[in-house]
Design an enzyme around this catalytic site. Structure first.
Site, mmCIF file in Angstrom:
data_model
loop_
_atom_site.group_PDB
_atom_site.id
_atom_site.type_symbol
_atom_site.label_atom_id
_atom_site.label_comp_id
_atom_site.label_asym_id
_atom_site.label_seq_id
_atom_site.Cartn_x
_atom_site.Cartn_y
_atom_site.Cartn_z
ATOM 1 N N GLU A 53 -3.593 -89.570 -44.297
ATOM 2 C CA GLU A 53 -3.243 -90.460 -45.405
ATOM 3 C C GLU A 53 -2.090 -89.813 -46.169
ATOM 4 O O GLU A 53 -2.201 -88.669 -46.596
ATOM 5 C CB GLU A 53 -4.407 -90.633 -46.372
ATOM 6 C CG GLU A 53 -5.689 -91.150 -45.777
ATOM 7 C CD GLU A 53 -6.814 -91.086 -46.802
ATOM 8 O OE1 GLU A 53 -6.525 -90.882 -48.003
ATOM 9 O OE2 GLU A 53 -7.972 -91.244 -46.408
ATOM 10 N N ASP A 64 -7.458 -90.448 -59.564
ATOM 11 C CA ASP A 64 -7.226 -89.099 -59.066
ATOM 12 C C ASP A 64 -7.489 -88.065 -60.143
ATOM 13 O O ASP A 64 -7.146 -88.250 -61.310
ATOM 14 C CB ASP A 64 -5.791 -88.958 -58.552
ATOM 15 C CG ASP A 64 -5.551 -89.786 -57.306
ATOM 16 O OD1 ASP A 64 -6.376 -89.693 -56.381
ATOM 17 O OD2 ASP A 64 -4.561 -90.532 -57.258
#
Length: 271
Positions: A53, A64
């Site tokens: 990814e 995140d």
């Protein structure tokens, strides 16, 4: 949706045939530099990951944790653009034609770039698909049509808070695999993998034949083996980013990433 014969599906099926989980690694484009990201991703592949990814850095990466936020900030301050992300994909896929390369991105950059244009350009770069953590499936039809036209898989994210009915709606729209977030909260390495992960995998599998891959928190071979015991794939990101952040030099960082990838690749084979 894409067919079961997509590159990503083939890799996941091959891992299953070997009676193991697949190892999927994440790194953001542009980190530590634009060319450095290509080198870092190559180190992941050399270490033994099955799929990659590549993150599209975002100024507000709400899902995140601090590790990936730091890497995104470095990439953004370095001038990373969407075209650089696509070029990173192109270089990686050119060097590794058998390795599926996905772009993981928040929806806003894709929407700004143009959904159809992004799908076409990602496919032209050799990309295998997209992971879209914040795109509601109810609003995804235009993207899914474009992705299907260009042979791209679309991976959606499910969480422990997802109810069974919701899981069914999400998995019905996705392809490639289902990304199961192992814990509630943001990304980041953890001392223990969340105990909600196995139940989430079980509930998700009840709604789909797609492989279910678990991410958020895995940072070592032991945790990889733990997750590989019940999931079809193990996704690792923050641990790789941290290795690059901690390294005394870029070359040392690439070596550290390669070493960790090899350790994790051994871990997913221990289940």
């Amino acid at each position: 949706m894409t067919t079961e014969q997509s590159k990503l599906s083939q890799i996941l099926a091959a891992a299953k045939a070997e009676d193991r989980a697949a190892l999927i690694a994440y790194l953001p484009a542009g980190f530590p530099t634009v060319p450095g990201a290509v080198t870092a991703v190559q180190a992941l592949i050399d270490g033994g990951v099955d799929a990659v990814e590549i993150g599209l850095p975002h100024s507000d990466p709400v899902l995140d944790g601090p590790t990936i936020q730091t890497a995104d900030d470095i990439a953004l301050r370095g001038g990373i653009r969407t075209k650089d992300v696509l070029e990173t994909v192109r270089q990686v896929t050119t060097a590794n034609p058998d390795v599926p390369v996905l772009v993981m991105t928040y929806w806003n950059p894709v929407d700004r770039y143009g959904q159809t244009r992004f799908a076409a350009d990602l496919a032209a770069a050799g990309g295998a698909g997209c992971i879209l953590p914040d795109l509601p499936v109810e609003e995804a039809d235009e993207w899914l049509t474009a992705a299907q036209q260009h042979g791209l898989d679309t991976v959606f994210v499910v969480a422990p808070s997802s109810r069974d009915e919701r899981l069914g709606k999400i998995t019905a729209k996705g392809s490639g695999f289902v990304y199961a977030a192992a814990v509630m909260g943001v990304t980041g390495t953890r001392a223990q993998v969340g105990n909600l992960a196995e139940d989430l995998v079980r509930r998700t599998r009840a709604t789909t034949d797609l492989p279910v891959c678990v991410g958020l928190g895995v940072s070592n071979a032991e945790q990889a083996a733990e997750v590989a015991a019940f999931a079809d794939g193990v996704i690792v990101g923050s641990a790789f980013v941290q290795r690059l952040l901690d390294a005394e030099s870029e070359e040392a960082g690439y070596a550290a990433v390669r070493e960790l990838a090899a350790e994790l690749a051994a871990g997913v084979r221990k289940r």
